[in-house]
Design a protein around this motif. Structure first.
Motif, PDB file in Angstrom:
ATOM      1  N   MET A   1       0.862  -1.211   0.000  1.00  0.00           N
ATOM      2  CA  MET A   1       0.000   0.000   0.000  1.00  0.00           C
ATOM      3  C   MET A   1       0.891   1.252   0.000  1.00  0.00           C
ATOM      4  SD  MET A   1      -3.207   0.885   0.203  1.00  0.00           S
ATOM      5  CE  MET A   1      -4.292   2.190   0.696  1.00  0.00           C
ATOM      6  N   PRO A   2       0.840   2.042  -1.070  1.00  0.00           N
ATOM      7  CA  PRO A   2       1.725   3.215  -1.108  1.00  0.00           C
ATOM      8  C   PRO A   2       1.327   4.284  -0.098  1.00  0.00           C
ATOM      9  CG  PRO A   2       0.213   3.247  -2.945  1.00  0.00           C
ATOM     10  CD  PRO A   2      -0.036   1.963  -2.234  1.00  0.00           C
ATOM     11  N   GLN A   3       2.320   5.078   0.297  1.00  0.00           N
ATOM     12  CA  GLN A   3       2.026   6.209   1.190  1.00  0.00           C
ATOM     13  C   GLN A   3       1.760   7.474   0.380  1.00  0.00           C
ATOM     14  OE1 GLN A   3       5.111   7.228   4.054  1.00  0.00           O
ATOM     15  NE2 GLN A   3       3.854   8.827   4.959  1.00  0.00           N
ATOM     16  N   ALA A   4       2.226   7.466  -0.883  1.00  0.00           N
ATOM     17  CA  ALA A   4       2.077   8.688  -1.673  1.00  0.00           C
ATOM     18  C   ALA A   4       1.758   8.375  -3.122  1.00  0.00           C
ATOM     19  CB  ALA A   4       3.373   9.499  -1.598  1.00  0.00           C
ATOM     20  N   VAL A   5       1.041   9.303  -3.743  1.00  0.00           N
ATOM     21  CA  VAL A   5       0.699   9.186  -5.160  1.00  0.00           C
ATOM     22  C   VAL A   5       1.029  10.520  -5.823  1.00  0.00           C
ATOM     23  CG1 VAL A   5      -1.194   8.881  -6.814  1.00  0.00           C
ATOM     24  CG2 VAL A   5      -1.126   7.492  -4.737  1.00  0.00           C
ATOM     25  N   VAL A   6       1.680  10.448  -6.974  1.00  0.00           N
ATOM     26  CA  VAL A   6       1.986  11.669  -7.744  1.00  0.00           C
ATOM     27  C   VAL A   6       1.132  11.639  -9.004  1.00  0.00           C
ATOM     28  CG1 VAL A   6       3.822  13.068  -8.743  1.00  0.00           C
ATOM     29  CG2 VAL A   6       4.374  11.422  -6.956  1.00  0.00           C
ATOM     30  N   VAL A   7       0.375  12.699  -9.231  1.00  0.00           N
ATOM     31  CA  VAL A   7      -0.478  12.773 -10.427  1.00  0.00           C
ATOM     32  C   VAL A   7       0.128  13.784 -11.397  1.00  0.00           C
ATOM     33  CG1 VAL A   7      -2.765  13.431 -11.298  1.00  0.00           C
ATOM     34  CG2 VAL A   7      -2.568  12.140  -9.162  1.00  0.00           C
ATOM     35  N   ILE A   8       0.440  13.303 -12.597  1.00  0.00           N
ATOM     36  CA  ILE A   8       1.148  14.131 -13.585  1.00  0.00           C
ATOM     37  C   ILE A   8       0.428  14.039 -14.923  1.00  0.00           C
ATOM     38  CG2 ILE A   8       3.340  14.274 -14.912  1.00  0.00           C
ATOM     39  CD1 ILE A   8       3.892  14.951 -12.073  1.00  0.00           C
ATOM     40  N   GLY A   9       0.333  15.135 -15.637  1.00  0.00           N
ATOM     41  CA  GLY A   9      -0.195  15.107 -17.003  1.00  0.00           C
ATOM     42  C   GLY A   9       0.883  14.600 -17.939  1.00  0.00           C
ATOM     43  N   VAL A  10       0.525  13.709 -18.877  1.00  0.00           N
ATOM     44  CA  VAL A  10       1.558  13.134 -19.744  1.00  0.00           C
ATOM     45  C   VAL A  10       1.511  13.706 -21.159  1.00  0.00           C
ATOM     46  CG1 VAL A  10       1.788  11.013 -18.409  1.00  0.00           C
ATOM     47  CG2 VAL A  10       0.182  11.094 -20.328  1.00  0.00           C
ATOM     48  N   GLN A  11       0.718  14.787 -21.350  1.00  0.00           N
ATOM     49  CA  GLN A  11       0.698  15.429 -22.665  1.00  0.00           C
ATOM     50  C   GLN A  11       1.080  16.896 -22.494  1.00  0.00           C
ATOM     51  OE1 GLN A  11      -3.087  13.679 -22.711  1.00  0.00           O
ATOM     52  NE2 GLN A  11      -2.789  12.548 -24.625  1.00  0.00           N
ATOM     53  N   TRP A  12       0.311  17.817 -23.147  1.00  0.00           N
ATOM     54  CA  TRP A  12       0.649  19.240 -23.044  1.00  0.00           C
ATOM     55  C   TRP A  12      -0.291  19.974 -22.065  1.00  0.00           C
ATOM     56  CZ3 TRP A  12       1.433  17.292 -28.246  1.00  0.00           C
ATOM     57  CH2 TRP A  12       2.750  17.402 -28.700  1.00  0.00           C
TER      58      TRP A  12
END
Ligand code: GDP
Ligand code: IMO
Ligand code: MG
Length: 429
Positions: A1-12
């Motif tokens: 179970m992760p402690q952190a999540v990074v949300v990133i856009g993969v386009q422009w």
């Protein structure tokens, strides 16, 4: 179970990060922004009500979350305060006790915005098509070590730093760009008051985040812009002035990233871009117009129409490689509903040769011709679907194609702007 999540856009940019961060915020204790500024426009739709956030993390609609703005963010304090007022007017409470702004953030002042606009309007230069929010000039000042930070706004030393900066900016504005100069007196009065109003939110965010991580709290990092707008790994010079990759999250919030961290890339089911710069799969025809209309592709920050085109998997695969993202969530699949055929770009042609990688030079990228594979479309109204098993077969094949091509897993499909419009397939956390 992760402690952190990074949300990133993969386009422009504008992939739907705000919506996904709002959804994931139910899980998180802390939601943090670590780069960019109010060039971002993140749209959340909850119970039919739309909220657009530019600076405040998209977890704010969940009252249990703490929202951190880290030192990597450039902050227009007037926009920050306005956003707080708008949230308060919409009934959100206790914001002083859960929105924290790093004292290390560099401040965007009026002269940064004036310079951004003057440079964009100047003849003979490269027009980036910026948001004119002063982002580039503020990051420039940071790198030149003459920037003004949030902590300065609260101290007497502000006046002297501001004066010497303004004197330089006024020369540039007047002599180089023929733009109006900015009055010192008005500005000093304005920012004195702004500093007073900002004070209740200002904290040592680096230390606070460290404590939250030590206490085992769950952290959600909210990226702004997208990998292809990263200052080094994007389509330079048609990029923003910050690092948009997940590796920026620890630096931009001032605390180590927890060991168990999952990176989630947000990918639109087709491609959009605002402003100038190469865009191989752009559709300058009726199909592009149709995507813009059905996807309501108008900028959440500037209202500019977004350029639209087919899904570019060469670009996405590159974005995943430079960012280390292995999980994707696909947004706006509903916008493609009803199209008989869908094209996806799987290679480029450059000077008669086939390329299956993303060129580093914007000029080369401008000249490539996309090579497409054609996939079958789906007619189903996706909003009615809640279970992965009920996903129409052509959409299943579209997802399988993306997974095969990129090597990343598509964990969910977003089927509308609302928080509830989602089909979960396999959540990575
Ligand atoms: P962000 O900058 O990545 O947060 O994205 P924006 O908010 O700038 O742009 C995304 C737009 O698409 C917003 O208007 C969202 O409300 C909308 N949106 C997000 N996900 C979906 C989806 O799955 N379907 C549709 N039709 N709209 C979506
Ligand atoms: P979100 O977080 C889409 C683009 C601008 C311009 C370039 C540089 O909503 O996805 P800047 O003002 O940053 O100097 O502009 O980057 N841009 C974005 N495009 N979404 C964004 O943010 C963007 N932020 C900046 O249009 O091309
Ligand atoms: Mg946006």
């Amino acid at each position: 179970m992760p402690q952190a999540v990074v949300v990133i856009g993969v386009q422009w940019g504008d992939e739907g990060k705000g919506k996904i961060v709002d959804q994931y915020s139910e899980w998180a204790d802390v939601v943090g922004r670590f780069q960019g500024g109010n060039n971002a426009g993140h749209t959340l739709v909850v119970n039919g009500k739309q909220t657009i956030l530019h600076l405040i993390p998209s977890g704010v609609l969940h009252p249990h979350t703490k929202c951190f703005i880290g030192s990597g963010v450039v902050v227009d304090p007037v926009v920050f305060l306005h956003e707080i007022e708008t949230l308060k007017a919409a009934g959100h409470k206790d914001l002083e006790s859960r929105i924290y702004l790093s004292d290390r953030c560099h401040v965007i002042l009026d002269y940064h915005k004036a310079l951004d606009a003057a440079r964009e309007g100047a003849k003979g230069g490269t027009t980036i098509g910026t948001t004119k929010r002063g982002i580039g000039p503020a990051y420039e000042d940071r790198a030149a070590r003459r920037g003004i930070r949030v902590t300065d706004l609260l101290r007497d030393g502000f006046v002297e730093k501001f004066r010497s900066n303004l004197a330089e900016k006024n020369v540039l504005l007047e002599k180089l760009y023929g733009a109006p100069v900015i009055s010192e007196k008005e500005q000093l009065d304005k920012y004195r008051e702004v500093g007073i109003r900002l004070a209740p939110y200002v904290r040592d965010v680096s230390n606070l985040l460290y404590e939250e991580i030590q206490a085992g709290k769950k952290i959600l990092y909210e990226g702004a812009q997208g990998v292809l707008l990263d200052i080094d790994y994007g389509t330079y010079p048609f990029v923003t002035s910050s690092h948009t990759l997940p590796s920026q999250c620890a630096l931009g919030l001032g605390a180590r990233k927890p060991k168990e961290t999952v990176f989630v890339g947000v990918m639109k089911a087709y491609t959009t871009r605002v402003g100038s710069g190469p865009f191989p799969t752009e559709l300058r025809d009726a199909m592009g117009e149709q995507l813009r209309e059905s996807g309501a592709e108008f900028g959440a920050t500037t209202g500019r129409p977004r350029r639209c085109g087919w899904l570019d998997l060469v670009a996405v695969r590159y974005a995943l490689r430079v960012s280390g993202i292995q999980h994707l969530t696909m947004t706006k699949a509903d916008v493609l509903s009803g199209l008989k055929e869908l094209k996806v770009c799987t290679a480029y042609k450059l000077d008669g040769r086939i390329l299956d990688t993303f060129p580093n030079d914007a000029g080369d990228l401008e000249r490539v011709e996309p090579v497409y594979e054609t996939l079958e479309g789906w007619a189903t109204d996706l909003k009615e679907i809640k279970k992965a098993a009920d996903i129409p077969t052509p959409l299943k094949k579209y997802i399988a194609f993306i997974q095969n091509f990129t090597g990343a897993e598509v964990g969910s499909v977003s089927t509308g702007p609302g928080r509830e419009n989602v089909i979960e397939i396999s959540r990575p956390f």
